[in-house]
Scaffold this active site. Structure first.
Site, PDB file in Angstrom:
ATOM      1  CD  GLU A  80      35.739   1.905  13.830  1.00  0.00           C
ATOM      2  OE1 GLU A  80      35.617   0.407  14.032  1.00  0.00           O
ATOM      3  OE2 GLU A  80      34.809   2.803  13.614  1.00  0.00           O
ATOM      4  CD  GLU A 114      30.596   0.376  18.491  1.00  0.00           C
ATOM      5  OE1 GLU A 114      29.618   0.499  17.241  1.00  0.00           O
ATOM      6  OE2 GLU A 114      31.703  -0.119  17.968  1.00  0.00           O
ATOM      7  CG  HIS A 156      41.332  25.412  16.459  1.00  0.00           C
ATOM      8  ND1 HIS A 156      41.367  26.792  16.214  1.00  0.00           N
ATOM      9  CD2 HIS A 156      42.188  24.664  15.689  1.00  0.00           C
ATOM     10  CE1 HIS A 156      42.411  27.066  15.319  1.00  0.00           C
ATOM     11  NE2 HIS A 156      42.856  25.560  15.175  1.00  0.00           N
ATOM     12  CB  CYS A 214      14.268  -7.537  16.111  1.00  0.00           C
ATOM     13  SG  CYS A 214      14.029  -6.338  16.870  1.00  0.00           S
ATOM     14  CE  LYS A 217      34.641  -1.178  15.904  1.00  0.00           C
ATOM     15  NZ  LYS A 217      33.621  -0.442  15.496  1.00  0.00           N
ATOM     16  CE  LYS A 234      27.978  -7.070  12.830  1.00  0.00           C
ATOM     17  NZ  LYS A 234      29.070  -6.385  13.379  1.00  0.00           N
ATOM     18  NE  ARG A 260      18.600  -9.755  13.006  1.00  0.00           N
ATOM     19  CZ  ARG A 260      18.290  -9.696  11.916  1.00  0.00           C
ATOM     20  NH1 ARG A 260      19.296 -10.268  10.856  1.00  0.00           N
ATOM     21  NH2 ARG A 260      17.762  -8.858  11.328  1.00  0.00           N
ATOM     22  CG  ASN A 293      12.803  -8.720  13.250  1.00  0.00           C
ATOM     23  OD1 ASN A 293      12.363  -9.165  14.253  1.00  0.00           O
ATOM     24  ND2 ASN A 293      13.612  -9.418  12.427  1.00  0.00           N
ATOM     25  N   GLY A 294      11.329  -4.492  12.932  1.00  0.00           N
ATOM     26  CA  GLY A 294      11.338  -3.242  12.384  1.00  0.00           C
ATOM     27  C   GLY A 294      10.302  -2.302  13.315  1.00  0.00           C
ATOM     28  CD1 TRP A 306      18.651  -3.771  20.654  1.00  0.00           C
ATOM     29  CD2 TRP A 306      17.513  -2.119  19.509  1.00  0.00           C
ATOM     30  NE1 TRP A 306      19.508  -2.629  20.718  1.00  0.00           N
ATOM     31  CE2 TRP A 306      18.646  -1.654  20.156  1.00  0.00           C
ATOM     32  CE3 TRP A 306      16.773  -1.287  18.772  1.00  0.00           C
ATOM     33  CZ2 TRP A 306      19.151  -0.354  19.832  1.00  0.00           C
ATOM     34  CZ3 TRP A 306      17.052  -0.121  18.529  1.00  0.00           C
ATOM     35  CH2 TRP A 306      18.101   0.633  19.182  1.00  0.00           C
TER      36      TRP A 306
END
Length: 607
Positions: free
Chosen positions: A479, A486, A502, A2, A483, A602, A27, A98-99, A74
């Protein structure tokens, strides 16, 4: 997640509000809106999806007014629809938020019992109703806000516009960042300094629980007890130019290529070149007395912590635990005396990590933070701030922040080892030597961009991809998989190479590419052995290694990506580059939104 911007201006504000929203796109968001006061009325425009949709709304129906607020949302409560988009307007009150308001259901029930009608499914609309209800009882805007704020449980940054008081905006924050800006005959509100970069360099960061009255004449700030307070006016030092992609197609691509420079800048602040020593910022505690380290992070930051575990245990001889921030408090962690809590965050506002930091501090733990935003909540609350110098990172998928965090972690590990008497001066000089080699080695890795782009189609056609690594390359495998997930939306998983037999080896067939991270060195032969097990079962291997490693094990791989031969200490920084580039080029081939992938934000400022 947001974004908020508000302007109490002398001129028309809608164009400047839109410019501020574009600065906040990094963001993450899925709808947007603007509200201004025009001819004694609140008028708004809202749209689903990208800001281009809102721009078309404004082109079709322009919005005048010298005072206004705007928002990128968002979705949390309620789908990303026009009806749920901010600003919410109720009886002459417009709110952006926001929040998350955790007790919104009880507050909504209370307002509905009074006969109030809700138009959205969001938690945010209840704030507008609560403020409007206070105004209806005869309170002025400031008294209304002062009465409402203590009733809101959760995390929020709020900006409120009042139809009948057209020369003011009221903002408030608790658990989410909010910044005020000072102009000439104008004042501003923004989620961060970047939102205000084109408007002013003179800003004030509101403290936790603060609320502010923003007018043409300036800003009045109150604390959570409604007492007038003074907060410092500082220079943001943020340039509007950070949003220029230059000759790059995407911000992510630009930020990948910035890494040699920003890692060098970061290391310069931790290395004394003449003495060949590592230096940390001044601290008010004895670092050498740390007996154990608890590292907390989310997503990419947690993988920095996993690499740090290898370094800290090897160099400093301290036991290290790495926790995902969202789980840390809920497992009732044992925080023994002598524990150093180390939080890692790009934004310094990540809700789960901030809550973990406060939990550690409440239990008497000394804390440090590897953080990219020195004015953020975490940066202000840790006992030792270890800043990265990555600069603003616009792409949602972290790249340069990750490698700068790794650089700081390496320097921190070396300093802690020295403080604990586990590293000699000669060994420290060797560490400094290798850290200084990292930017050039990363630049050499970037030189293989075209090779990586040429083989990206092998991955782009896959439904599932596996990444393998051993030792400190295991977190890099995690990582790399993150990526790819995402930004390309391909299912990918990272595994410790020795764990394949395993269970995960059951997934291997000729439709599953396997990315193997295997720099030559002590663990190379074991990793290659695991790679050969995969190849024997029809797995298509892409080997990322140096020339020596490729010469030994490249036969049978469908593709190889050659990296410079580097010391194991800096291998994670260097090998981050090809996994980032591979994900980037695959996403470009698939036509996804590289900089703003779906459903992601973000800065995650709610739990």
């Amino acid at each position: 997640m947001c974004g908020i911007i508000g302007i109490v201006g002398r001129e028309q504000v809608s164009v400047r509000l839109m410019d501020g929203l574009r600065r906040l796109e990094y963001r993450g968001y899925d709808s947007a809106g603007i509200c201004t006061i025009r001819d004694g009325a609140l008028e708004r425009r809202r749209a689903e999806g990208k800001l281009d949709n809102l721009a078309r709304e404004l082109e079709a129906s322009p919005l005048d007014g010298h005072v206004g607020i705007a928002h990128t949302r968002w979705a949390t409560h309620g789908a990303p629809t026009v009806g749920n988009a901010h600003p919410h307007v109720v009886d002459g009150v417009a709110v952006v938020h926001n929040g998350i308001i955790e007790n919104f259901k009880a507050l909504r029930d209370e307002m509905q019992a009074k006969g109030r009608q809700f138009e959205s499914q969001t938690d945010s609309e209840v704030v507008a109703h609560l403020v409007a209800d206070q105004l209806a009882q005869g309170r002025d805007p400031e008294a209304a806000v002062a009465a409402v704020l203590p009733r809101l449980h959760g995390a929020f940054a709020i900006a409120i516009l009042f139809r009948d008081h057209p020369g003011m905006i009221v903002g408030a924050r608790l658990g989410a960042p909010l910044t005020v800006g000072w102009g000439e005959g104008e004042s501003y509100l923004g989620s961060d300094a970047l939102a205000l970069a084109a408007l002013t360099q003179r800003i004030t960061y509101l403290d936790e629980g603060d609320w502010a009255v923003v007018t043409h004449d300036g800003v009045r700030i109150f604390d959570r007890d409604n007492r007038p307070v003074e907060r410092a006016i500082v220079s943001s030092g943020v340039s509007a130019a950070v949003y220029d992609k230059g000759n790059h197609a995407h911000y992510m691509q630009k930020e990948i290529f910035e890494q040699p420079l920003v890692v060098a800048q970061t290391l310069q602040s931790y290395i004394r070149p003449l003495e060949q020593k590592v230096a940390l910022p001044q601290m008010d505690f004895d670092l050498g007395k740390a007996e154990r380290v608890a590292i907390i992070g989310c997503g990419t930051a947690s993988y920095v912590g996993m690499v740090g575990k290898y370094w800290l245990e090897r160099f400093a001889g301290v036991p290290v635990e790495v926790d995902v921030a969202s789980e840390f408090r809920y497992r009732e962690p044992i925080l023994l005396p002598g524990t150093l809590g180390l939080v890692i965050s790009q934004s310094g506002e990540t809700a789960d990590t901030l809550a973990a930091l406060r939990h550690m501090k409440a239990n008497g733990v000394t804390t440090a933070g590897i953080i990219n935003v020195p004015t953020s909540s975490m940066a202000r609350e840790v006992d030792l701030l270890l800043p990265t110098h990555a600069g603003p990172e616009v792409g949602v998928a972290s790249t340069k922040a990750f490698t700068c965090q790794l650089a700081v972690m390496a320097a921190f590990a070396a300093r802690l080892a020295r403080e604990r008497g586990r590293m000699s001066e000669e060994e420290e000089r060797e560490i400094v030597l290798h850290l200084n080699e990292a930017p050039a080695a990363m630049n050499a890795a970037l030189a293989h961009d075209a090779d990586i782009a040429a083989m990206a189609h092998v991955i782009a056609e896959a439904r599932d991809v596996l990444y393998l690594g051993r030792g400190q390359d295991y977190p890099l495998a995690l990582e790399g998989a993150l990526k790819l997930k995402e930004i390309s939306y391909i299912h990918a998983e990272g595994y410790a190479a020795g764990e394949m037999k395993h269970g995960p080896i059951a997934l291997i067939d000729d439709n599953v590419p396997i990315i193997v991270l295997a720099p030559s060195g002590p663990l190379f032969e074991k990793t290659v052995s695991n790679m050969q097990e995969v190849q024997a079962r029809g797995g298509k291997v892409v080997l990322i290694s140096d020339a020596e490693g490729i010469a030994q094990a490249g036969e049978g791989a469908i593709a190889t990506i050659e990296m410079p031969k580097v010391h194991p200490l800096i291998a994670p920084l260097v090998y981050a580059v090809p996994v980032q580039l591979l994900a980037y080029h695959v996403a470009v081939l698939k036509g996804t939104d590289v900089d703003q992938p779906r459903n992601l934000a973000k800065s995650v400022t709610v739990e």
